[in-house]
Scaffold this motif. Structure first.
Motif, PDB file in Angstrom:
ATOM      1  N   ARG A  20      -0.128  -6.806   6.472  1.00  0.00           N
ATOM      2  CA  ARG A  20       1.175  -7.406   6.227  1.00  0.00           C
ATOM      3  C   ARG A  20       2.118  -6.964   7.346  1.00  0.00           C
ATOM      4  O   ARG A  20       1.814  -6.064   8.113  1.00  0.00           O
ATOM      5  CB  ARG A  20       1.723  -6.967   4.863  1.00  0.00           C
ATOM      6  CG  ARG A  20       0.815  -7.304   3.700  1.00  0.00           C
ATOM      7  CD  ARG A  20       0.734  -8.811   3.487  1.00  0.00           C
ATOM      8  NE  ARG A  20      -0.059  -9.158   2.319  1.00  0.00           N
ATOM      9  CZ  ARG A  20      -1.332  -9.491   2.338  1.00  0.00           C
ATOM     10  NH1 ARG A  20      -1.986  -9.499   3.511  1.00  0.00           N
ATOM     11  NH2 ARG A  20      -1.981  -9.815   1.240  1.00  0.00           N
ATOM     12  N   LEU A  21       3.283  -7.592   7.420  1.00  0.00           N
ATOM     13  CA  LEU A  21       4.240  -7.257   8.476  1.00  0.00           C
ATOM     14  C   LEU A  21       4.564  -5.764   8.475  1.00  0.00           C
ATOM     15  O   LEU A  21       4.614  -5.121   9.534  1.00  0.00           O
ATOM     16  CB  LEU A  21       5.518  -8.074   8.302  1.00  0.00           C
ATOM     17  CG  LEU A  21       6.638  -7.793   9.309  1.00  0.00           C
ATOM     18  CD1 LEU A  21       6.178  -8.096  10.726  1.00  0.00           C
ATOM     19  CD2 LEU A  21       7.878  -8.601   8.958  1.00  0.00           C
ATOM     20  N   ALA A  73       8.384  -3.660   3.383  1.00  0.00           N
ATOM     21  CA  ALA A  73       7.444  -3.875   2.277  1.00  0.00           C
ATOM     22  C   ALA A  73       8.179  -4.177   0.984  1.00  0.00           C
ATOM     23  O   ALA A  73       7.786  -5.065   0.213  1.00  0.00           O
ATOM     24  CB  ALA A  73       6.551  -2.646   2.110  1.00  0.00           C
ATOM     25  N   ARG A  74       9.300  -3.464   0.739  1.00  0.00           N
ATOM     26  CA  ARG A  74      10.066  -3.715  -0.488  1.00  0.00           C
ATOM     27  C   ARG A  74      10.764  -5.069  -0.438  1.00  0.00           C
ATOM     28  O   ARG A  74      10.808  -5.800  -1.431  1.00  0.00           O
ATOM     29  CB  ARG A  74      11.088  -2.590  -0.701  1.00  0.00           C
ATOM     30  CG  ARG A  74      10.470  -1.272  -1.147  1.00  0.00           C
ATOM     31  CD  ARG A  74      11.533  -0.283  -1.585  1.00  0.00           C
ATOM     32  NE  ARG A  74      12.389   0.129  -0.483  1.00  0.00           N
ATOM     33  CZ  ARG A  74      12.137   1.145   0.327  1.00  0.00           C
ATOM     34  NH1 ARG A  74      11.028   1.845   0.163  1.00  0.00           N
ATOM     35  NH2 ARG A  74      12.974   1.479   1.294  1.00  0.00           N
ATOM     36  N   GLU A  78       5.487  -6.690  -0.563  1.00  0.00           N
ATOM     37  CA  GLU A  78       4.141  -6.683   0.011  1.00  0.00           C
ATOM     38  C   GLU A  78       3.480  -5.312  -0.083  1.00  0.00           C
ATOM     39  O   GLU A  78       2.820  -4.857   0.843  1.00  0.00           O
ATOM     40  CB  GLU A  78       4.201  -7.128   1.475  1.00  0.00           C
ATOM     41  CG  GLU A  78       4.565  -8.593   1.648  1.00  0.00           C
ATOM     42  CD  GLU A  78       4.606  -9.016   3.112  1.00  0.00           C
ATOM     43  OE1 GLU A  78       4.590 -10.228   3.358  1.00  0.00           O
ATOM     44  OE2 GLU A  78       4.667  -8.132   3.982  1.00  0.00           O
ATOM     45  N   HIS A  79       3.627  -4.644  -1.211  1.00  0.00           N
ATOM     46  CA  HIS A  79       2.962  -3.355  -1.401  1.00  0.00           C
ATOM     47  C   HIS A  79       1.470  -3.588  -1.598  1.00  0.00           C
ATOM     48  O   HIS A  79       1.063  -4.553  -2.255  1.00  0.00           O
ATOM     49  CB  HIS A  79       3.547  -2.635  -2.615  1.00  0.00           C
ATOM     50  CG  HIS A  79       5.008  -2.329  -2.477  1.00  0.00           C
ATOM     51  ND1 HIS A  79       5.466  -1.275  -1.732  1.00  0.00           N
ATOM     52  CD2 HIS A  79       6.106  -2.959  -2.962  1.00  0.00           C
ATOM     53  CE1 HIS A  79       6.787  -1.248  -1.770  1.00  0.00           C
ATOM     54  NE2 HIS A  79       7.202  -2.266  -2.506  1.00  0.00           N
ATOM     55  N   ARG A  84      -0.484   1.666   1.617  1.00  0.00           N
ATOM     56  CA  ARG A  84      -0.223   3.050   1.210  1.00  0.00           C
ATOM     57  C   ARG A  84      -1.103   4.022   1.974  1.00  0.00           C
ATOM     58  O   ARG A  84      -0.631   5.078   2.424  1.00  0.00           O
ATOM     59  CB  ARG A  84      -0.450   3.205  -0.298  1.00  0.00           C
ATOM     60  CG  ARG A  84      -0.099   4.593  -0.811  1.00  0.00           C
ATOM     61  CD  ARG A  84      -0.176   4.672  -2.317  1.00  0.00           C
ATOM     62  NE  ARG A  84      -1.557   4.547  -2.794  1.00  0.00           N
ATOM     63  CZ  ARG A  84      -1.904   4.602  -4.081  1.00  0.00           C
ATOM     64  NH1 ARG A  84      -0.969   4.734  -4.995  1.00  0.00           N
ATOM     65  NH2 ARG A  84      -3.159   4.497  -4.441  1.00  0.00           N
ATOM     66  N   GLU A  85      -2.379   3.671   2.157  1.00  0.00           N
ATOM     67  CA  GLU A  85      -3.280   4.553   2.893  1.00  0.00           C
ATOM     68  C   GLU A  85      -2.896   4.619   4.368  1.00  0.00           C
ATOM     69  O   GLU A  85      -2.922   5.690   4.979  1.00  0.00           O
ATOM     70  CB  GLU A  85      -4.726   4.076   2.739  1.00  0.00           C
ATOM     71  CG  GLU A  85      -5.262   4.144   1.318  1.00  0.00           C
ATOM     72  CD  GLU A  85      -5.151   5.532   0.711  1.00  0.00           C
ATOM     73  OE1 GLU A  85      -5.419   6.520   1.431  1.00  0.00           O
ATOM     74  OE2 GLU A  85      -4.793   5.642  -0.472  1.00  0.00           O
TER      75      GLU A  85
END
Length: 212
Positions: A20-21, A73-74, A78-79, A84-85
């Motif tokens: 994602r962006l 992301a918020r 796009e979480h 996260r990793e």
């Protein structure tokens, strides 16, 4: 939960399609961290303070990337587990390994210094792993993590800033602030204790930092 049809081959995970962006900003964070490590190594070879300052400057650049990836992301909702990793792995490089490498290049090269720098990085890795495991437990009614347990690892930019100030004043190597002391078989620079403090605050269970 979607399952593949019986006998069908498992769905191939396409990393590029999953990006994602926000993830590209996260990778920018990692790139800044790697650049800082390489520049710290280059400084040790060249002794040019320009290389040291460039390495230090990449710490706030990584911090900006880290802030932007979260906000993007918020904003775009796009979480993802991949994001996260990526964020944790990038933070280990930029806010764990890079400050340690810069500290070593600055003159924290005694035996006790090296042990403290290793401890600092291990604390950062442990803090990020704990956050990934407990994030759901720390989520409040809003569906967002309401506070951090221990100081977030990006706070290590303070250490990088102090080293940059020391370099500006010519206090690197043998002229490092606080000098050095011989403790048993190894040498210790008292300045390294700031790394020990930072690492200990990261893994603190009782210290709670509200997430803004």
């Amino acid at each position: 939960m979607n399952r593949a049809a019986p006998g069908a081959p498992p769905r191939h995970f396409s990393m590029l399609r999953e990006f994602r962006l926000a993830d590209f900003f996260t990778l920018g964070n990692a790139a800044c961290g790697v650049g800082a490590v390489l520049l710290a190594m280059l400084y040790m070879a060249s002794q040019s303070r320009v290389h040291f300052f460039l390495a230090a400057a990449l710490a706030p650049a990584a911090f900006v990337m880290d802030v932007l990836d979260g906000r993007i992301a918020r904003a775009r909702h796009e979480h993802s587990p991949l994001g996260r990793e990526l964020d944790s792995l990038s933070d280990v490089i930029s806010f764990g390994m890079a400050p340690a490498a810069l500290g070593f290049a600055a003159g924290l090269q005694g035996g006790w210094d090296a042990a403290i720098l290793i401890y600092f990085v291990c604390c950062g890795v442990s803090r990020l792993a704990r956050f990934n495991v407990t994030a759901e437990q720390l989520t409040g009614a809003t569906g967002k993590v309401s506070y951090f347990e221990g100081t977030p690892i990006p706070t290590s930019v303070v250490l990088t800033g102090l080293l940059a100030l020391a370099a500006w004043q010519g206090h690197l190597g043998d002229a490092l602030w606080g000098g050095s002391v011989e403790l048993g078989p190894w040498e210790l620079h008292p300045l390294a204790l700031l790394y020990a403090l930072s690492g200990s605050l990261m893994i603190s269970k009782t210290l709670r930092i509200p997430k803004l």
